[in-house]
Design a protein around this motif. Sequence first.
Motif, PDB file in Angstrom:
ATOM      1  N   THR A  43       5.496  -1.094  14.743  1.00  0.00           N
ATOM      2  CA  THR A  43       5.252  -2.109  13.717  1.00  0.00           C
ATOM      3  C   THR A  43       4.257  -1.638  12.675  1.00  0.00           C
ATOM      4  N   ILE A  44       3.408  -0.652  13.013  1.00  0.00           N
ATOM      5  CA  ILE A  44       2.461  -0.129  12.022  1.00  0.00           C
ATOM      6  C   ILE A  44       3.229   0.496  10.862  1.00  0.00           C
ATOM      7  N   ALA A  45       4.257   1.263  11.177  1.00  0.00           N
ATOM      8  CA  ALA A  45       5.057   1.880  10.120  1.00  0.00           C
ATOM      9  C   ALA A  45       5.779   0.813   9.313  1.00  0.00           C
ATOM     10  N   LYS A  46       6.261  -0.205  10.004  1.00  0.00           N
ATOM     11  CA  LYS A  46       7.053  -1.255   9.357  1.00  0.00           C
ATOM     12  C   LYS A  46       6.187  -2.193   8.514  1.00  0.00           C
ATOM     13  N   GLU A  47       4.998  -2.514   9.016  1.00  0.00           N
ATOM     14  CA  GLU A  47       4.161  -3.523   8.367  1.00  0.00           C
ATOM     15  C   GLU A  47       3.079  -2.942   7.467  1.00  0.00           C
ATOM     16  N   LEU A  48       2.709  -1.666   7.667  1.00  0.00           N
ATOM     17  CA  LEU A  48       1.606  -1.110   6.898  1.00  0.00           C
ATOM     18  C   LEU A  48       2.016   0.117   6.077  1.00  0.00           C
TER      19      LEU A  48
ATOM     20  N   ASP B 241       4.273   0.525  -2.600  1.00  0.00           N
ATOM     21  CA  ASP B 241       3.290   0.223  -3.646  1.00  0.00           C
ATOM     22  C   ASP B 241       2.877   1.484  -4.399  1.00  0.00           C
ATOM     23  N   ILE B 242       2.642   2.561  -3.668  1.00  0.00           N
ATOM     24  CA  ILE B 242       2.216   3.813  -4.296  1.00  0.00           C
ATOM     25  C   ILE B 242       3.302   4.356  -5.212  1.00  0.00           C
ATOM     26  N   VAL B 243       4.542   4.386  -4.725  1.00  0.00           N
ATOM     27  CA  VAL B 243       5.640   4.934  -5.518  1.00  0.00           C
ATOM     28  C   VAL B 243       5.916   4.067  -6.736  1.00  0.00           C
ATOM     29  N   SER B 244       5.854   2.754  -6.587  1.00  0.00           N
ATOM     30  CA  SER B 244       6.103   1.888  -7.754  1.00  0.00           C
ATOM     31  C   SER B 244       5.004   2.047  -8.800  1.00  0.00           C
TER      32      SER B 244
ATOM     33  N   ALA C 123      12.382   1.342  -9.454  1.00  0.00           N
ATOM     34  CA  ALA C 123      13.714   1.737  -8.975  1.00  0.00           C
ATOM     35  C   ALA C 123      13.601   2.777  -7.861  1.00  0.00           C
ATOM     36  N   THR C 124      12.699   3.711  -8.033  1.00  0.00           N
ATOM     37  CA  THR C 124      12.491   4.723  -6.998  1.00  0.00           C
ATOM     38  C   THR C 124      11.854   4.092  -5.763  1.00  0.00           C
ATOM     39  N   ALA C 125      10.929   3.177  -5.976  1.00  0.00           N
ATOM     40  CA  ALA C 125      10.274   2.499  -4.857  1.00  0.00           C
ATOM     41  C   ALA C 125      11.263   1.672  -4.049  1.00  0.00           C
ATOM     42  N   SER C 126      12.275   1.105  -4.718  1.00  0.00           N
ATOM     43  CA  SER C 126      13.251   0.291  -3.991  1.00  0.00           C
ATOM     44  C   SER C 126      14.099   1.138  -3.044  1.00  0.00           C
ATOM     45  N   LYS C 127      14.214   2.434  -3.318  1.00  0.00           N
ATOM     46  CA  LYS C 127      14.955   3.319  -2.408  1.00  0.00           C
ATOM     47  C   LYS C 127      14.251   3.460  -1.071  1.00  0.00           C
ATOM     48  N   LEU C 128      12.937   3.304  -1.067  1.00  0.00           N
ATOM     49  CA  LEU C 128      12.189   3.384   0.194  1.00  0.00           C
ATOM     50  C   LEU C 128      12.526   2.229   1.125  1.00  0.00           C
ATOM     51  N   LYS C 129      12.958   1.118   0.573  1.00  0.00           N
ATOM     52  CA  LYS C 129      13.299  -0.046   1.398  1.00  0.00           C
ATOM     53  C   LYS C 129      14.522   0.203   2.272  1.00  0.00           C
ATOM     54  N   ALA C 130      15.281   1.248   1.973  1.00  0.00           N
ATOM     55  CA  ALA C 130      16.476   1.561   2.756  1.00  0.00           C
ATOM     56  C   ALA C 130      16.146   2.327   4.038  1.00  0.00           C
ATOM     57  N   ILE C 131      14.896   2.735   4.206  1.00  0.00           N
ATOM     58  CA  ILE C 131      14.516   3.499   5.399  1.00  0.00           C
ATOM     59  C   ILE C 131      14.447   2.542   6.593  1.00  0.00           C
ATOM     60  N   PRO C 132      15.289   2.763   7.614  1.00  0.00           N
ATOM     61  CA  PRO C 132      15.244   1.881   8.778  1.00  0.00           C
ATOM     62  C   PRO C 132      14.102   2.274   9.718  1.00  0.00           C
TER      63      PRO C 132
END
Length: 106
Positions: A20-25, A32-35, A41-50
């Motif tokens: 959960t640390i990876a998922k929540e923190l 936030d850093i990438v955006s 748009a690039t930051a939204s690609k990180l949301k695809a990481i399961p």
Amino acid sequence: MPQLASYKCHRVARCKSPHTIAKELILPSAIDIVSTMIDDATASKLKAIPLSNNIARRIYDMSKDMEVQLNDKIRDNHFALQMDEATDNNKHCLLITYVRSLMPMI
């Protein structure tokens, strides 16, 4: 590609921290850093990481990959196989296998 990134999050497991640390923190911080540094748009690609706690699936996938790699290396090569089985005082079965390749396995 996102699944490969998920496997690269092994640092959390090495620290013996809950997934959960990876998922929540970590992932929200990375987004936030990438955006901030690049764009949304690039930051939204990180949301695809399961990032799940499905350790058994990862172990199975890695063991299958190791099996394929080993089969590729020993196919059409000569090798020696030695196996020994024993039981300990608690009647647990032990199987020890040695594989000796006559060709260097780099």
